[in-house]
Design a protein around this motif. Structure first.
Motif, PDB file in Angstrom:
ATOM      1  N   PRO A   5       0.830  -1.207   0.000  1.00 46.84           N
ATOM      2  CA  PRO A   5       0.000   0.000   0.000  1.00 46.84           C
ATOM      3  C   PRO A   5       0.866   1.259   0.000  1.00 46.84           C
ATOM      4  CG  PRO A   5      -0.060  -1.074   2.143  1.00 46.84           C
ATOM      5  CD  PRO A   5       0.732  -1.965   1.232  1.00 46.84           C
ATOM      6  N   THR A   6       0.322   2.306  -0.577  1.00 44.56           N
ATOM      7  CA  THR A   6       1.028   3.584  -0.583  1.00 44.56           C
ATOM      8  C   THR A   6       0.950   4.213   0.805  1.00 44.56           C
ATOM      9  OG1 THR A   6      -0.924   4.863  -1.158  1.00 44.56           O
ATOM     10  CG2 THR A   6       0.377   3.962  -3.002  1.00 44.56           C
ATOM     11  N   GLN A   9      -2.502   5.485   1.420  1.00 44.81           N
ATOM     12  CA  GLN A   9      -3.455   4.428   1.761  1.00 44.81           C
ATOM     13  C   GLN A   9      -3.284   3.983   3.215  1.00 44.81           C
ATOM     14  OE1 GLN A   9      -2.320   1.810  -1.429  1.00 44.81           O
ATOM     15  NE2 GLN A   9      -4.193   2.244  -2.582  1.00 44.81           N
ATOM     16  N   ASP A  12      -4.787   6.657   5.373  1.00 47.09           N
ATOM     17  CA  ASP A  12      -6.248   6.551   5.290  1.00 47.09           C
ATOM     18  C   ASP A  12      -6.765   5.417   6.168  1.00 47.09           C
ATOM     19  OD1 ASP A  12      -8.885   7.156   4.179  1.00 47.09           O
ATOM     20  OD2 ASP A  12      -8.655   5.261   3.081  1.00 47.09           O
ATOM     21  N   ALA A  13      -6.101   4.293   6.151  1.00 46.73           N
ATOM     22  CA  ALA A  13      -6.531   3.149   6.958  1.00 46.73           C
ATOM     23  C   ALA A  13      -6.476   3.476   8.448  1.00 46.73           C
ATOM     24  CB  ALA A  13      -5.664   1.923   6.643  1.00 46.73           C
ATOM     25  N   GLU A  45      -2.271  12.881   4.621  1.00 49.33           N
ATOM     26  CA  GLU A  45      -2.722  12.154   3.441  1.00 49.33           C
ATOM     27  C   GLU A  45      -2.823  13.083   2.228  1.00 49.33           C
ATOM     28  OE1 GLU A  45      -6.348   9.084   2.383  1.00 49.33           O
ATOM     29  OE2 GLU A  45      -6.723  10.682   3.820  1.00 49.33           O
TER      30      GLU A  45
END
Length: 158
Positions: A5-6, A9, A12-13, A45
């Motif tokens: 994942p970036t 991401q 965000d998680a 983010e």
């Protein structure tokens, strides 16, 4: 094959998890701290998505205005004629560029009504708000296209 994942991401998680946990916390202080952490993660983010060069055009415009005011022989990019790139601090970060602009105005080097100053500072403020809190942008400054980031899963309609 497993994908990596970036950074956006991952942020965000974590933000989504904090939103879920903070909303169920009975203690008001925990809920508040979770909301603050979510806001910070959303800013990080957005910064990751737009990239580090997002503010570069405004920073360069402000620095060029300062150099042009201090050295009337400067070219359109703000570099003194015949000068090397080292003489112009193009490596200044956003905060340093704004401090230099404030000092130049305060010291009388750059007139507050200098052509191009207000548009450059306004553009800088808009770009900062795009990252810090896009909700604070005036309607005319909000992007008319798709948002930079998709809405978090917790905010999406089913």
């Amino acid at each position: 094959m497993q994908y990596t994942p970036t950074a956006a991401q991952l942020v965000d998680a974590v933000a989504e998890w904090l939103e879920a946990v903070g909303g169920t916390s009975p203690a008001g202080t925990d809920r508040y701290h979770a909301r603050v952490a979510v806001r910070v993660l959303r800013m990080v983010e957005r910064e990751l998505v737009v990239g580090t060069g997002h503010h570069a055009p405004d920073r360069e415009a402000v620095l060029a205005l300062i150099v042009r005011a201090a050295r009337p022989d400067a070219d359109d990019a703000g570099r003194p004629t015949g000068a090397t790139v080292d003489e112009v601090d193009a490596s200044a970060d956003d905060a340093q560029a704004m401090r230099e602009a404030a000092a130049a105005i305060r010291d009388g080097v750059l007139a507050p009504d200098a052509p191009g100053l207000v548009p450059a500072l306004r553009a800088h403020a808009v770009r900062r708000l795009e990252v810090v809190n896009p909700d604070y942008l005036l309607p005319k400054d909000r992007p008319s296209k798709e948002p930079v980031l998709p809405a978090p899963a917790s905010h999406r309609k089913a």
